[in-house]
Motif scaffolding. Structure first.
Motif, PDB file in Angstrom:
ATOM      1  N   GLU A 112       0.828  -1.208   0.000  1.00 18.31           N
ATOM      2  CA  GLU A 112       0.000   0.000   0.000  1.00 18.31           C
ATOM      3  C   GLU A 112       0.866   1.263   0.000  1.00 18.31           C
ATOM      4  O   GLU A 112       0.635   2.190  -0.783  1.00 18.31           O
ATOM      5  N   LEU A 113       1.857   1.310   0.865  1.00 15.99           N
ATOM      6  CA  LEU A 113       2.710   2.490   0.958  1.00 15.99           C
ATOM      7  C   LEU A 113       3.551   2.666  -0.301  1.00 15.99           C
ATOM      8  O   LEU A 113       3.742   3.798  -0.780  1.00 15.99           O
ATOM      9  N   GLN A 114       4.066   1.575  -0.836  1.00 17.60           N
ATOM     10  CA  GLN A 114       4.863   1.666  -2.058  1.00 17.60           C
ATOM     11  C   GLN A 114       4.040   2.188  -3.226  1.00 17.60           C
ATOM     12  O   GLN A 114       4.529   2.966  -4.052  1.00 17.60           O
ATOM     13  N   HIS A 115       2.777   1.794  -3.291  1.00 18.42           N
ATOM     14  CA  HIS A 115       1.896   2.261  -4.353  1.00 18.42           C
ATOM     15  C   HIS A 115       1.797   3.784  -4.335  1.00 18.42           C
ATOM     16  O   HIS A 115       1.936   4.444  -5.382  1.00 18.42           O
ATOM     17  N   PHE A 116       1.566   4.344  -3.150  1.00 13.78           N
ATOM     18  CA  PHE A 116       1.425   5.796  -3.046  1.00 13.78           C
ATOM     19  C   PHE A 116       2.771   6.502  -3.174  1.00 13.78           C
ATOM     20  O   PHE A 116       2.861   7.578  -3.773  1.00 13.78           O
ATOM     21  N   ALA A 117       3.821   5.907  -2.608  1.00  9.46           N
ATOM     22  CA  ALA A 117       5.140   6.537  -2.688  1.00  9.46           C
ATOM     23  C   ALA A 117       5.609   6.662  -4.132  1.00  9.46           C
ATOM     24  O   ALA A 117       6.138   7.698  -4.547  1.00  9.46           O
ATOM     25  N   GLU A 118       5.407   5.616  -4.915  1.00  4.53           N
ATOM     26  CA  GLU A 118       5.822   5.657  -6.313  1.00  4.53           C
ATOM     27  C   GLU A 118       5.052   6.721  -7.088  1.00  4.53           C
ATOM     28  O   GLU A 118       5.607   7.428  -7.937  1.00  4.53           O
ATOM     29  N   LYS A 119       3.799   6.858  -6.764  1.00  7.68           N
ATOM     30  CA  LYS A 119       2.967   7.858  -7.423  1.00  7.68           C
ATOM     31  C   LYS A 119       3.378   9.269  -6.995  1.00  7.68           C
ATOM     32  O   LYS A 119       3.485  10.179  -7.826  1.00  7.68           O
ATOM     33  N   GLU A 120       3.623   9.459  -5.713  1.00  5.59           N
ATOM     34  CA  GLU A 120       3.937  10.785  -5.182  1.00  5.59           C
ATOM     35  C   GLU A 120       5.363  11.219  -5.536  1.00  5.59           C
ATOM     36  O   GLU A 120       5.632  12.417  -5.686  1.00  5.59           O
ATOM     37  N   ASP A 121       6.276  10.276  -5.664  1.00  4.61           N
ATOM     38  CA  ASP A 121       7.670  10.615  -5.961  1.00  4.61           C
ATOM     39  C   ASP A 121       7.877  11.071  -7.403  1.00  4.61           C
ATOM     40  O   ASP A 121       8.883  11.718  -7.717  1.00  4.61           O
ATOM     41  N   LYS A 122       6.933  10.748  -8.268  1.00  4.14           N
ATOM     42  CA  LYS A 122       7.114  11.074  -9.679  1.00  4.14           C
ATOM     43  C   LYS A 122       7.263  12.572  -9.905  1.00  4.14           C
ATOM     44  O   LYS A 122       8.003  13.000 -10.791  1.00  4.14           O
ATOM     45  N   MET A 123       6.601  13.375  -9.088  1.00  2.00           N
ATOM     46  CA  MET A 123       6.615  14.821  -9.311  1.00  2.00           C
ATOM     47  C   MET A 123       8.017  15.391  -9.143  1.00  2.00           C
ATOM     48  O   MET A 123       8.527  16.095 -10.018  1.00  2.00           O
ATOM     49  N   TRP A 124       8.670  15.071  -8.020  1.00  2.17           N
ATOM     50  CA  TRP A 124      10.008  15.627  -7.822  1.00  2.17           C
ATOM     51  C   TRP A 124      11.035  14.931  -8.712  1.00  2.17           C
ATOM     52  O   TRP A 124      12.041  15.539  -9.096  1.00  2.17           O
ATOM     53  N   GLN A 125      10.785  13.663  -9.065  1.00  2.00           N
ATOM     54  CA  GLN A 125      11.714  12.964  -9.941  1.00  2.00           C
ATOM     55  C   GLN A 125      11.735  13.559 -11.344  1.00  2.00           C
ATOM     56  O   GLN A 125      12.733  13.439 -12.066  1.00  2.00           O
ATOM     57  N   LEU A 126      10.667  14.240 -11.731  1.00  5.52           N
ATOM     58  CA  LEU A 126      10.615  14.893 -13.034  1.00  5.52           C
ATOM     59  C   LEU A 126      11.460  16.157 -13.078  1.00  5.52           C
ATOM     60  O   LEU A 126      11.671  16.740 -14.149  1.00  5.52           O
ATOM     61  N   GLY A 127      11.935  16.623 -11.904  1.00 11.84           N
ATOM     62  CA  GLY A 127      12.809  17.788 -11.857  1.00 11.84           C
ATOM     63  C   GLY A 127      12.098  19.111 -11.949  1.00 11.84           C
ATOM     64  O   GLY A 127      12.694  20.116 -12.352  1.00 11.84           O
ATOM     65  N   LYS A 128      10.816  19.142 -11.559  1.00  5.82           N
ATOM     66  CA  LYS A 128      10.053  20.381 -11.657  1.00  5.82           C
ATOM     67  C   LYS A 128       9.592  20.898 -10.294  1.00  5.82           C
ATOM     68  O   LYS A 128       8.660  21.686 -10.217  1.00  5.82           O
ATOM     69  N   VAL A 129      10.268  20.468  -9.241  1.00  9.36           N
ATOM     70  CA  VAL A 129       9.895  20.890  -7.888  1.00  9.36           C
ATOM     71  C   VAL A 129      10.999  21.758  -7.301  1.00  9.36           C
ATOM     72  O   VAL A 129      12.177  21.389  -7.318  1.00  9.36           O
ATOM     73  N   SER A 130      10.612  22.904  -6.765  1.00  8.57           N
ATOM     74  CA  SER A 130      11.555  23.801  -6.110  1.00  8.57           C
ATOM     75  C   SER A 130      11.978  23.215  -4.762  1.00  8.57           C
ATOM     76  O   SER A 130      11.139  22.888  -3.923  1.00  8.57           O
ATOM     77  N   GLY A 131      13.302  23.066  -4.553  1.00  8.12           N
ATOM     78  CA  GLY A 131      13.792  22.531  -3.283  1.00  8.12           C
ATOM     79  C   GLY A 131      13.250  21.138  -3.020  1.00  8.12           C
ATOM     80  O   GLY A 131      13.184  20.280  -3.896  1.00  8.12           O
ATOM     81  N   THR A 132      12.872  20.894  -1.768  1.00  6.79           N
ATOM     82  CA  THR A 132      12.155  19.692  -1.328  1.00  6.79           C
ATOM     83  C   THR A 132      13.025  18.432  -1.293  1.00  6.79           C
ATOM     84  O   THR A 132      13.303  17.895  -0.233  1.00  6.79           O
ATOM     85  N   VAL A 133      13.434  17.930  -2.440  1.00 11.04           N
ATOM     86  CA  VAL A 133      14.305  16.754  -2.527  1.00 11.04           C
ATOM     87  C   VAL A 133      15.556  17.188  -3.278  1.00 11.04           C
ATOM     88  O   VAL A 133      15.469  17.625  -4.433  1.00 11.04           O
ATOM     89  N   TYR A 134      16.704  17.048  -2.652  1.00 12.73           N
ATOM     90  CA  TYR A 134      17.914  17.694  -3.169  1.00 12.73           C
ATOM     91  C   TYR A 134      18.826  16.758  -3.950  1.00 12.73           C
ATOM     92  O   TYR A 134      19.620  17.204  -4.765  1.00 12.73           O
TER      93      TYR A 134
END
Length: 442
Positions: free
Chosen positions: A23-45
């Motif tokens: 369950e957690l992996q399902h949501f984590a994979e979905k939520e991580d896509k945003m910062w992995q695309l490189g379009k998030v200010s700060g947050t994950v460095y």
């Protein structure tokens, strides 16, 4: 998600481990896509799968540990001490400091230390702290907690370029002043305050000077044209630098450093009379996740100075490429002419928040600022390859706002900030508290 399944009562029978992880992996994979695309200010460095794997493996090795019990986990005590020493060496400080839960706690503890040493010991009953309007919100948290009056210097003066003005700082100092707070760089506009000049003022008036390098602490030391912002300035009495930002450690650690041990003792919490036994902790928390201490240590020793230098150059070059590109775009005005990682911009022609709204539609997650109305992007390793994409989407967003005319001002973020600007502080504060309530509900 209004259709999400919510658990508000502990289940009578526990769920299977694999079911929970799936369950957690399902949501984590979905939520991580945003910062992995490189379009998030700060947050994950960090953008390295290998480094992420290292953090995960180190955390797993010490997942049950607690630095409150050094007799059980002595290696963690060594890890923390070595992270403090390595950070101090980088910032030309003595190895006197503490690991905290993040930049906010580092700042709070530094202010508490100055209140105890520069305030109480001098008999000051109504302490004051001088800072700029660009100071981090953690300053206000600390001053709320300790009853310290904030003397706020306006950094939005047309001649100051969002820097803390030394002359106005001098005028703001009174017999009740315990310290000056400066940024290297500031969160809103990414500007480094004139630390050398502020250091001289601190020495002249015999007050403390904290340099908040939570953003810049692991970048500026590796940039050739960075100003002297650290303990090489003799008036600097404390600094904060976040290992969990550009130190590339897992979230939840920062370092606060002091010029001498007397000041560090001022942050401690020691109670010799407690019925539970002799008790002393260096930070606000008692129990802490020791795995995070190990992760901070692993990050520093795995990357080394060469690794930090390489990453810092990538960050700074990308930030300056964005800044150079913004200067060529009609409709926006650059507020950070020589950025290190934060690039801030506004518009004199149209609503900057509407521009941000269209950038959001293009997949970007930027930070809205106020006083003045502006937006910034904090460049991370994930953002580095997206410079051209950012500038292309910015031009598109400006054209869309220009085409919609004045009708867009009441929409989206622009509408929210427009409403906020027309209301007194009371209703706005209530709305913020109501929003915070929502974040604490399932």
């Amino acid at each position: 998600d209004p259709n999400r399944v919510k658990i508000t009562t502990m289940p009578v029978s526990g769920r299977a481990a694999e079911d929970i992880v799936q369950e957690l992996q399902h949501f984590a994979e979905k939520e991580d896509k945003m910062w992995q695309l490189g379009k998030v200010s700060g947050t994950v460095y960090s953008n390295s799968d290998e480094h992420t794997s290292l953090m995960n493996r180190v955390y797993a090795a010490y997942s049950w540990s607690n630095p409150l019990h050094p007799g059980i986990w002595p290696k963690l005590n060594q890890c923390e001490g070595e992270v403090i020493a390595m950070t101090a060496d980088m910032l030309h400080a003595p190895p006197i400091g503490s690991m905290t839960s993040g930049g906010t706690e580092s700042i709070i503890l530094a202010i508490r230390a100055h209140w105890n040493v520069y305030g109480k010991r001098r008999g000051i009953r109504h302490p004051e702290l001088v800072c700029g309007t660009t100071a981090h919100a953690a300053v206000y948290k600390a001053c709320d907690m300790f009853g310290i009056r904030v003397v706020s210097i306006d950094c939005n003066h047309r001649h100051d370029s969002f820097q803390l003005n030394p002359d106005r700082v001098s005028k703001g100092i009174t017999s009740n002043t315990i310290m000056i707070y400066a940024s290297a760089p500031s969160y809103p506009q990414g500007v480094v305050d004139p630390i050398e000049a502020l250091s001289k003022i601190a020495l002249r008036y015999k007050v403390g000077l904290h340099v908040d390098a939570c953003l810049g602490g692991f970048v500026l030391p590796f940039v050739d044209d960075a100003p002297v912002f650290d303990f090489r300035n003799p008036g600097v009495t404390s600094m904060s630098a976040d290992t969990h930002k550009y130190g590339y450690a897992s979230k939840g650690t920062s370092i606060v450093l002091y010029r001498d041990n007397t000041l560090r003792h001022g942050q401690y919490f020691s109670y010799s009379w407690w019925t539970g036994g002799l008790y002393s902790t260096p930070t606000i928390a008692g129990s802490r996740p020791g795995a995070l201490s190990a992760c901070a240590w692993a990050a520093l020793v795995s990357l080394g100075k060469d690794g930090y230098r390489e990453r810092s150059h990538l960050i700074v070059n990308a930030a300056r490429a964005i800044a150079d590109g913004i200067q060529l775009v009609r409709g926006v005005k650059l507020l950070t002419p020589k950025p290190f990682m934060v690039v801030s911009f506004t518009s004199n022609e149209m609503d900057i928040y509407r521009i941000q709204d269209y950038m959001t539609k293009a997949g970007w997650n930027l930070n809205a600022l106020q006083s003045p109305a502006s937006v910034h992007i904090c460049v991370t390793l994930n953002v580095v390859p997206k410079v051209d994409s950012f500038l292309r989407d910015l031009k598109m967003s400006i054209n869309q706002v220009r085409n919609e005319g004045k009708g867009g001002r009441k929409k989206g973020t622009a509408g929210v900030y427009g409403t906020v600007g027309s209301l007194p502080a009371g209703p706005v504060d209530y709305s913020l508290r109501a929003f915070t309530d929502l974040t604490l509900e399932p």
